[in-house]
Design a protein around this motif. Structure first.
Motif, PDB file in Angstrom:
ATOM      1  N   ARG A  49      49.335  46.859  34.454  1.00  0.00           N
ATOM      2  CA  ARG A  49      50.353  47.723  33.874  1.00  0.00           C
ATOM      3  C   ARG A  49      49.961  48.183  32.479  1.00  0.00           C
ATOM      4  N   VAL A  50      49.409  47.278  31.668  1.00  0.00           N
ATOM      5  CA  VAL A  50      48.986  47.627  30.313  1.00  0.00           C
ATOM      6  C   VAL A  50      47.804  48.591  30.357  1.00  0.00           C
ATOM      7  N   SER A  51      46.860  48.359  31.268  1.00  0.00           N
ATOM      8  CA  SER A  51      45.681  49.228  31.321  1.00  0.00           C
ATOM      9  C   SER A  51      46.024  50.613  31.852  1.00  0.00           C
ATOM     10  N   ALA A  52      47.096  50.730  32.650  1.00  0.00           N
ATOM     11  CA  ALA A  52      47.490  52.036  33.179  1.00  0.00           C
ATOM     12  C   ALA A  52      48.311  52.838  32.176  1.00  0.00           C
ATOM     13  N   ALA A  53      48.907  52.142  31.202  1.00  0.00           N
ATOM     14  CA  ALA A  53      49.741  52.819  30.208  1.00  0.00           C
ATOM     15  C   ALA A  53      48.868  53.479  29.152  1.00  0.00           C
ATOM     16  N   PRO A  54      49.299  54.623  28.611  1.00  0.00           N
ATOM     17  CA  PRO A  54      48.567  55.228  27.506  1.00  0.00           C
ATOM     18  C   PRO A  54      48.559  54.270  26.331  1.00  0.00           C
ATOM     19  N   SER A  55      47.417  54.148  25.685  1.00  0.00           N
ATOM     20  CA  SER A  55      47.253  53.200  24.594  1.00  0.00           C
ATOM     21  C   SER A  55      47.216  53.908  23.247  1.00  0.00           C
ATOM     22  N   ALA A  56      47.848  53.288  22.263  1.00  0.00           N
ATOM     23  CA  ALA A  56      47.829  53.849  20.910  1.00  0.00           C
ATOM     24  C   ALA A  56      46.453  53.678  20.289  1.00  0.00           C
ATOM     25  N   SER A  57      45.777  52.617  20.640  1.00  0.00           N
ATOM     26  CA  SER A  57      44.441  52.414  20.080  1.00  0.00           C
ATOM     27  C   SER A  57      43.418  52.561  21.187  1.00  0.00           C
ATOM     28  N   GLN A  58      42.383  53.282  20.937  1.00  0.00           N
ATOM     29  CA  GLN A  58      41.363  53.536  21.958  1.00  0.00           C
ATOM     30  C   GLN A  58      40.653  52.251  22.385  1.00  0.00           C
ATOM     31  N   GLY A  59      40.593  51.223  21.515  1.00  0.00           N
ATOM     32  CA  GLY A  59      39.865  50.000  21.838  1.00  0.00           C
ATOM     33  C   GLY A  59      40.582  49.087  22.805  1.00  0.00           C
ATOM     34  N   ALA A  60      41.879  49.229  23.001  1.00  0.00           N
ATOM     35  CA  ALA A  60      42.635  48.296  23.830  1.00  0.00           C
ATOM     36  C   ALA A  60      42.367  48.487  25.316  1.00  0.00           C
ATOM     37  N   ALA A  61      42.276  49.705  25.786  1.00  0.00           N
ATOM     38  CA  ALA A  61      42.150  49.956  27.219  1.00  0.00           C
ATOM     39  C   ALA A  61      40.900  49.345  27.850  1.00  0.00           C
ATOM     40  N   PRO A  62      39.708  49.496  27.250  1.00  0.00           N
ATOM     41  CA  PRO A  62      38.549  48.896  27.896  1.00  0.00           C
ATOM     42  C   PRO A  62      38.656  47.380  28.075  1.00  0.00           C
ATOM     43  N   GLY A  63      39.225  46.691  27.095  1.00  0.00           N
ATOM     44  CA  GLY A  63      39.394  45.246  27.230  1.00  0.00           C
ATOM     45  C   GLY A  63      40.301  44.905  28.392  1.00  0.00           C
ATOM     46  N   ALA A  64      41.400  45.618  28.493  1.00  0.00           N
ATOM     47  CA  ALA A  64      42.338  45.371  29.587  1.00  0.00           C
ATOM     48  C   ALA A  64      41.704  45.727  30.925  1.00  0.00           C
ATOM     49  N   ASP A  65      40.942  46.820  30.963  1.00  0.00           N
ATOM     50  CA  ASP A  65      40.267  47.215  32.205  1.00  0.00           C
ATOM     51  C   ASP A  65      39.286  46.135  32.653  1.00  0.00           C
ATOM     52  N   ALA A  66      38.513  45.614  31.714  1.00  0.00           N
ATOM     53  CA  ALA A  66      37.532  44.581  32.058  1.00  0.00           C
ATOM     54  C   ALA A  66      38.230  43.337  32.593  1.00  0.00           C
ATOM     55  N   MET A  67      39.308  42.916  31.948  1.00  0.00           N
ATOM     56  CA  MET A  67      40.040  41.733  32.416  1.00  0.00           C
ATOM     57  C   MET A  67      40.701  41.991  33.760  1.00  0.00           C
ATOM     58  N   ALA A  68      41.262  43.168  33.944  1.00  0.00           N
ATOM     59  CA  ALA A  68      41.870  43.503  35.233  1.00  0.00           C
ATOM     60  C   ALA A  68      40.813  43.491  36.335  1.00  0.00           C
ATOM     61  N   SER A  88      40.196  34.483  27.064  1.00  0.00           N
ATOM     62  CA  SER A  88      39.482  35.751  26.887  1.00  0.00           C
ATOM     63  C   SER A  88      38.802  36.217  28.173  1.00  0.00           C
ATOM     64  N   PHE A  89      38.947  35.433  29.246  1.00  0.00           N
ATOM     65  CA  PHE A  89      38.319  35.738  30.538  1.00  0.00           C
ATOM     66  C   PHE A  89      36.798  35.762  30.442  1.00  0.00           C
ATOM     67  N   THR A 105      30.983  22.602  40.629  1.00  0.00           N
ATOM     68  CA  THR A 105      31.583  23.584  39.738  1.00  0.00           C
ATOM     69  C   THR A 105      30.538  24.586  39.286  1.00  0.00           C
ATOM     70  N   LEU A 106      30.840  25.855  39.464  1.00  0.00           N
ATOM     71  CA  LEU A 106      30.009  26.951  38.995  1.00  0.00           C
ATOM     72  C   LEU A 106      30.654  27.473  37.715  1.00  0.00           C
ATOM     73  N   SER A 107      29.932  27.381  36.610  1.00  0.00           N
ATOM     74  CA  SER A 107      30.431  27.888  35.331  1.00  0.00           C
ATOM     75  C   SER A 107      29.820  29.253  35.080  1.00  0.00           C
ATOM     76  N   VAL A 108      30.670  30.237  34.852  1.00  0.00           N
ATOM     77  CA  VAL A 108      30.234  31.618  34.660  1.00  0.00           C
ATOM     78  C   VAL A 108      30.703  32.069  33.285  1.00  0.00           C
ATOM     79  N   ARG A 109      29.779  32.572  32.485  1.00  0.00           N
ATOM     80  CA  ARG A 109      30.132  33.147  31.184  1.00  0.00           C
ATOM     81  C   ARG A 109      29.882  34.645  31.263  1.00  0.00           C
ATOM     82  N   VAL A 110      30.975  35.408  31.157  1.00  0.00           N
ATOM     83  CA  VAL A 110      30.910  36.857  31.239  1.00  0.00           C
ATOM     84  C   VAL A 110      30.592  37.408  29.854  1.00  0.00           C
ATOM     85  N   ARG A 111      29.650  38.330  29.807  1.00  0.00           N
ATOM     86  CA  ARG A 111      29.220  38.926  28.546  1.00  0.00           C
ATOM     87  C   ARG A 111      29.717  40.357  28.433  1.00  0.00           C
ATOM     88  N   ALA A 112      29.621  40.903  27.233  1.00  0.00           N
ATOM     89  CA  ALA A 112      29.966  42.313  27.027  1.00  0.00           C
ATOM     90  C   ALA A 112      29.114  43.158  27.965  1.00  0.00           C
TER      91      ALA A 112
END
Length: 145
Positions: A49-68, A88-89, A105-112
């Protein structure tokens, strides 16, 4: 906030900012969940829902998209395999079975840059394991190796 099962949620400042518009809904959903697997689909819905909403700051959407995107991949793998997930996922723990059907257990570290950038992986396996990253194959691909 604390859930019915004693769940609490601590967020990185960046994620807190992204989810700020949904804070009341986040607290309500956390309070209604008894464990992490039942809360994660709720969190995914809020992130979608947050990633689909228009964002006031351009930096917020990519983070939400990646987590989604990661939440969608975790759905494919199965929430029952998730043993740990940081706020931080970026660090994910998944249960995998070896050929003798023993759990590990498989430990996965996601990078930028994920999924185009390979995550780092470690596993507590009885034999050496070097996962192949197939250009965005996702968590399911890692689990199936």
């Amino acid at each position: 906030a604390a859930g019915a099962g004693g769940l609490s949620l601590e967020l990185q400042p960046e994620l807190y900012e992204i989810l700020a518009p949904e804070q009341p809904a986040l607290e309500q959903r956390l309070a209604s969940c008894r464990d992490i697997p039942s809360f994660l689909p709720e969190l995914k819905e809020l992130l979608d829902r947050v990633s689909a909403a228009p964002s006031a700051s351009q930096g917020a959407a990519p983070g939400a998209d990646a987590m989604a995107g990661l939440v969608r991949e975790l759905e494919e793998v199965g929430w029952d395999r998730v043993v740990s997930l940081d706020e931080s996922f970026s660090d994910i723990g998944l249960t995998v079975l070896d050929t003798a059907r023993r759990p590990h257990t498989l430990s996965v570290r996601v990078r930028a840059g994920y999924p185009h950038t390979a995550p780092s992986c470690a596993a507590s396996l009885p034999a050496p394991w070097a996962p192949a990253w197939r250009g965005g194959g996702g968590l399911r691909d890692l689990v199936e190796q």
